[in-house]
Design a protein around this motif. Structure first.
Motif, PDB file in Angstrom:
ATOM      1  N   ARG A 193      48.366 -77.042  95.289  1.00 61.82           N
ATOM      2  CA  ARG A 193      49.735 -76.520  95.354  1.00 61.82           C
ATOM      3  C   ARG A 193      50.460 -76.673  94.016  1.00 61.82           C
ATOM      4  NH1 ARG A 193      49.941 -81.432  98.355  1.00 61.82           N
ATOM      5  NH2 ARG A 193      50.963 -83.047  97.131  1.00 61.82           N
ATOM      6  N   ASP A 194      50.015 -77.606  93.180  1.00 64.36           N
ATOM      7  CA  ASP A 194      50.699 -77.861  91.913  1.00 64.36           C
ATOM      8  C   ASP A 194      50.180 -77.003  90.772  1.00 64.36           C
ATOM      9  OD1 ASP A 194      52.242 -79.785  93.075  1.00 64.36           O
ATOM     10  OD2 ASP A 194      50.911 -81.445  92.529  1.00 64.36           O
ATOM     11  N   ILE A 195      49.113 -76.245  90.998  1.00 64.51           N
ATOM     12  CA  ILE A 195      48.463 -75.576  89.865  1.00 64.51           C
ATOM     13  C   ILE A 195      49.428 -74.681  89.079  1.00 64.51           C
ATOM     14  CG2 ILE A 195      46.711 -73.843  89.288  1.00 64.51           C
ATOM     15  CD1 ILE A 195      44.809 -75.251  91.111  1.00 64.51           C
ATOM     16  N   PRO A 196      50.262 -73.837  89.743  1.00 65.55           N
ATOM     17  CA  PRO A 196      51.185 -73.025  88.948  1.00 65.55           C
ATOM     18  C   PRO A 196      52.123 -73.877  88.093  1.00 65.55           C
ATOM     19  CG  PRO A 196      51.118 -72.263  91.222  1.00 65.55           C
ATOM     20  CD  PRO A 196      50.342 -73.521  91.177  1.00 65.55           C
ATOM     21  N   ALA A 197      52.629 -74.964  88.679  1.00 67.39           N
ATOM     22  CA  ALA A 197      53.564 -75.817  87.938  1.00 67.39           C
ATOM     23  C   ALA A 197      52.883 -76.483  86.753  1.00 67.39           C
ATOM     24  CB  ALA A 197      54.154 -76.874  88.871  1.00 67.39           C
ATOM     25  N   ILE A 198      51.648 -76.928  86.950  1.00 69.96           N
ATOM     26  CA  ILE A 198      50.930 -77.573  85.839  1.00 69.96           C
ATOM     27  C   ILE A 198      50.655 -76.545  84.747  1.00 69.96           C
ATOM     28  CG2 ILE A 198      48.881 -78.875  85.195  1.00 69.96           C
ATOM     29  CD1 ILE A 198      48.588 -79.627  88.168  1.00 69.96           C
ATOM     30  N   HIS A 199      50.333 -75.337  85.158  1.00 69.65           N
ATOM     31  CA  HIS A 199      50.085 -74.251  84.210  1.00 69.65           C
ATOM     32  C   HIS A 199      51.320 -74.023  83.332  1.00 69.65           C
ATOM     33  CE1 HIS A 199      48.536 -70.476  82.682  1.00 69.65           C
ATOM     34  NE2 HIS A 199      49.661 -69.884  83.050  1.00 69.65           N
ATOM     35  N   ASP A 200      52.491 -73.953  83.991  1.00 68.49           N
ATOM     36  CA  ASP A 200      53.727 -73.722  83.232  1.00 68.49           C
ATOM     37  C   ASP A 200      54.017 -74.881  82.290  1.00 68.49           C
ATOM     38  OD1 ASP A 200      53.877 -71.438  84.631  1.00 68.49           O
ATOM     39  OD2 ASP A 200      55.410 -72.124  86.048  1.00 68.49           O
ATOM     40  N   ALA A 201      53.832 -76.097  82.791  1.00 59.54           N
ATOM     41  CA  ALA A 201      54.109 -77.271  81.954  1.00 59.54           C
ATOM     42  C   ALA A 201      53.175 -77.297  80.753  1.00 59.54           C
ATOM     43  CB  ALA A 201      53.940 -78.547  82.784  1.00 59.54           C
ATOM     44  N   GLY A 202      51.933 -76.899  80.938  1.00 59.17           N
ATOM     45  CA  GLY A 202      50.962 -76.885  79.854  1.00 59.17           C
ATOM     46  C   GLY A 202      51.328 -75.871  78.784  1.00 59.17           C
ATOM     47  N   LYS A 203      51.902 -74.754  79.232  1.00 56.95           N
ATOM     48  CA  LYS A 203      52.310 -73.713  78.281  1.00 56.95           C
ATOM     49  C   LYS A 203      53.433 -74.204  77.381  1.00 56.95           C
ATOM     50  CE  LYS A 203      51.339 -69.066  79.762  1.00 56.95           C
ATOM     51  NZ  LYS A 203      51.703 -68.126  80.796  1.00 56.95           N
ATOM     52  N   GLU A 204      54.412 -74.887  78.030  1.00 54.20           N
ATOM     53  CA  GLU A 204      55.563 -75.358  77.259  1.00 54.20           C
ATOM     54  C   GLU A 204      55.135 -76.364  76.197  1.00 54.20           C
ATOM     55  OE1 GLU A 204      58.562 -76.834  79.957  1.00 54.20           O
ATOM     56  OE2 GLU A 204      58.414 -74.960  81.063  1.00 54.20           O
ATOM     57  N   ALA A 205      54.175 -77.181  76.533  1.00 53.51           N
ATOM     58  CA  ALA A 205      53.804 -78.276  75.622  1.00 53.51           C
ATOM     59  C   ALA A 205      53.086 -77.757  74.385  1.00 53.51           C
ATOM     60  CB  ALA A 205      52.911 -79.266  76.348  1.00 53.51           C
TER      61      ALA A 205
END
Lengths: 205, 579
Positions: free
Chosen positions: A193-205
């Motif tokens: 369930r967290d995969i989209p959120a982790i994806h977004d966080a990874g992009k920002e970093a």
């Protein structure tokens, strides 16, 4: 549904038929059968598993409740007794086992670790309670719970079964029951369930 | 208290003019060896100086000194004090030669040090992660590695004490769970490493049988959910028909970060955690940890407390072996009936534990310099009744019913053989070592507490097969009962604690290694103190874990059905294996 309504048919039996006929509800007889033969999955995780074994042994003996038939295969089990610390490495296996159990199925979280992480909660390889992964029906506190406490939890589970109505239980509803998504072992445990959120966080970093 | 045997001062200057110096830090002992001299030094220790048993290998992260240290504890199997030697390497280039070829018992321990500390052992044939999974980010026991729920380096955390404005850890982290990912991690592009490393290493074996029909080999997994693996243990095996060609134990399914949590805790806070290591024998675990810290603090334990400690440790051994025998028979197919009898007796011992400590399993009974509380009224009478009347009779009964059983004999005699030399090489400990004919029992070889006062025999069996590993447990129960019988007769009145009981103890800087003969084997606690309220390094030498090193080699060539019998005879507890 109230337990009272569920278990009383609402018919009076005439005096001369007393003791010959008894009328009950479909729910009552269905639940009576299920509650008297809850087969646990033979599955021990940690310290609590030892107390679970003691509960199965002669002094406490949970065969009095129809629960002594421990099945090593999830396909034959009604209840998963999560007896111990749920680690991240074990998490995919636990979810897979849960998905393999046929309905109706119940989960009892035995002890502090399975209920919320317990003394090991802060650990890097520990899931903070099995309810982060699969739905739990009964929590039994203690570290480890004594056999008496576990039996109390199992009686609570029987009481829960008593309140279920054949008309409303999820396994008789239309449509397929969705399997619980299996978490993935990545750099850390990844809940799907967290995969989209982790994806977004990874992009920002 | 037994006078500890003085470590002999060995002069290595003539044998090793360079590369070996004494460790002169205050509170530390042993020798510091250059990395390139390590293999030569270890071989010389084994062959020339008699230190043939490598007990423990672990790492320490001295982050301030930019240094990682690998600590080796070596002993002689003829008894006596040990020898500590260390290798120091830079943190950013942590490479140490592997001792695998000299002591194969270092196998899993080096893998653990690689997994948790990031120390690379060059020359190790199978250096994979062991407790965590391949692909895990970082090496968690490094001091600068922080977990998701990180709050502070040491306890008590400011949020909990003294104000007590506590919160649920989930509330303060991303994704509301105990997880964290590297900054640029993208789960959609990422490919899981899976288990290729495991299956790759399983594929390494020599197929010696070239006669007859060529057959395919298959790989079979037992566990982590399997009724015969004693918990969440997994065995991955390559089979030729039913015969094992190669087998690797896979563990870590119960790795609950004992050491990382232990280094955050204060000294006393660790005591209840030690209960949960080998959860069948919590009193023994308490014992080992208390010994290690008492050695550092240099305090004595009152007479009465020593006797109670011995009583509890031996009762622990009795109930652990009862359980082990019951479960072992389970594995052989005698489903649950022998266990029922064994557990019935075990419950009686647990009653005593509950009486003295308040808990059946997690006793948390020992304190530094004594015990948490004195024996309650009636406890000694109960112990007396068990040790003189009931248990000797019941052990004989089990012996009579089980030991000559034809099925048990034919499944166990001559199977799963481990020679004495191999047992030593693989650092096997406890009943496993003694069943192979090595009479090594720490209670006798390097006595601690007051074990030098009791008259008992070290149980030894010569054949090194599964049957001997079963029968030696019955022998040990009998010897333990003898010790208990002597102790209840001799126990004096008196205080049970040196000084006032304290929540916070002062521990001078230094290192210590406290070891006891636990029911599973040598249980050691390696503690490094920097003088603060928390251990700087806290390592457990877990016998269940290290005994498994020999498991793979022992099973080679056996039938798959015998693997569960071999595993049952090793007697592991996953809480201790994975920590």
């Amino acid at each position: 549904m109230e337990n009272k309504d569920l278990n009383s048919p609402g018919y009076e039996i005439p005096d001369d038929m007393q003791g010959v006929v008894s009328i009950t509800t479909m729910d009552r007889i269905y639940n009576w059968g299920r509650r008297s033969s809850v087969w646990p999955l033979m599955f021990g995780l940690a310290c609590c598993a030892i107390e679970m074994i003691c509960t199965a042994a002669s002094r406490y003996d949970f065969s009095r409740f129809g629960m002594e038939v421990m099945r090593p295969s999830p396909r034959q089990a009604d209840m998963m007794l999560v007896s111990g610390t749920v680690t991240k490495k074990m998490a995919p296996t636990i979810v897979r086992l849960y998905n393999q159990m046929p309905e109706p199925k119940y989960v009892v979280a035995m002890g502090a670790c399975a209920s919320g992480g317990g003394p090991f909660k802060e650990g890097y390889n520990v899931v903070s309670g099995v309810d982060k992964l699969i739905p739990v029906d009964v929590y039994v506190p203690g570290c480890p719970p004594t056999p008496q406490a576990l039996i109390n939890g199992l009686i609570k589970l029987q009481e829960l079964i008593d309140t279920q109505s054949i008309k409303q239980v999820r396994w008789y509803q239309k449509g397929e029951l969705a399997a619980v998504p299996i978490p993935i072992l990545g750099p850390d445990l990844i809940y799907q369930r967290d995969i989209p959120a982790i994806h977004d966080a990874g992009k920002e970093a | 208290m037994a006078t500890p045997i003085e470590a002999p001062t060995l002069d290595f200057s003539s044998r090793f003019p360079e590369g070996v110096v004494a460790d002169e830090r205050k509170g530390f002992e042993g020798y510091i060896v250059d990395a390139d001299k390590l293999i030569e030094f270890a071989t010389a220790l084994r062959d020339e100086f008699g230190y043939d048993y490598l007990s423990s290998v672990t790492g320490v992260d001295y982050v301030a000194e930019e240094m990682l240290e690998v600590v080796y504890h070596a002993y002689k199997t003829i008894g006596g004090a040990g020898l500590v030697y260390k290798v120091q390497v830079a943190r950013d280039k942590a490479e140490v030669p592997s001792l695998y070829d000299v002591f194969p018992g270092a196998d899993f321990q080096e893998r653990e040090a690689w997994d948790l500390m990031g120390i690379k052992f060059t020359g190790h044939p199978d250096l994979r992660r062991i407790l965590l999974w391949e692909g895990f980010d970082g090496h968690p026991l490094r001091k600068d590695w922080q977990e998701a729920y990180y709050e502070a380096d040491v306890k008590p955390f400011k949020s909990r004490w003294p104000e007590g404005n506590f919160y649920r850890s989930e509330e303060k982290v991303d994704y509301k769970a105990n997880v964290k990912y590297p900054g640029n991690f993208d789960p959609e592009k990422w490919v899981p490493e899976g288990e290729d490393a495991l299956y790759g290493s399983l594929a390494k074996y020599e197929d010696t049988d070239t006669s007859g029909l060529k057959t395919d080999h298959i790989t079979v997994n037992l566990g982590p959910q399997h009724p015969s693996t004693h918990g969440v243990f997994r065995i991955a095996a390559t089979l030729d028909g039913e015969t094992i060609m190669n087998m690797k134990p896979v563990m870590g399914y119960l790795h609950r970060n004992h050491e990382k949590i232990g280094e955050r805790n204060t000294y006393l806070q660790n005591m209840p955690f030690t209960d949960r290591l080998d959860y069948l024998s919590s009193m023994s675990n308490n014992f080992g940890y208390a010994l290690a810290v008492e050695k550092l603090m240099n305090i004595e334990v009152p007479e009465r407390a020593e006797y109670i400690r011995v009583l509890m440790a031996e009762l622990t051994r009795v109930q652990n072996h009862l359980f082990a025998i019951g479960m072992f028979l389970n594995d052989l197919g005698a489903f649950f009936t022998p266990s029922l009898y064994a557990i019935e007796e075990r419950e009686l011992v647990l009653d005593i534990f509950e009486m003295v400590s308040g808990s059946r399993m997690m006793c948390n009974y020992f304190r530094f310099g004594g015990l948490a509380r004195d024996l309650p009224e009636g406890a000694l009478t109960m112990i007396r009744g068990l040790a003189f009347e009931r248990l000797p009779r019941k052990v004989d009964e089990m012996d009579r019913f089980l030991s000559d059983n034809e099925i048990l004999r034919s499944r166990t005699v001559g199977q799963g053989y481990l020679s004495a030399e191999d047992a030593i090489r693989y650092s096997a400990a406890g009943p496993m070592l003694r069943a192979s004919g090595v009479p090594y029992d720490i209670r006798r070889a390097d006595p601690y507490s007051i074990y030098d006062r009791f008259d008992f025999n070290v149980a030894v069996r010569q054949n090194g097969d599964i049957f001997d590993r079963y029968i030696i447990r019955l022998d040990e129960i009998r010897e333990s009962l003898r010790i208990i019988q002597q102790a209840v007769e001799q126990i004096p009145e008196g205080p049970i604690q040196t000084g006032k009981p304290q929540y916070q103890v002062r521990v001078p800087a230094g290192e210590s290694y406290g070891r006891v003969e636990g029911p599973k084997g040598e249980l050691g606690f390696y503690v490094v103190s920097d003088g603060k309220a928390n251990p700087y390094r806290y390592h457990v030498r877990a016998p269940s874990f290290i005994n498994l090193t020999a498991f793979g080699p022992m099973c080679q060539g056996l039938k798959i059905a015998d693997v569960v019998a071999v595993l049952g005879s090793i007697d592991i507890v996953l809480g201790e294996t994975d920590r």
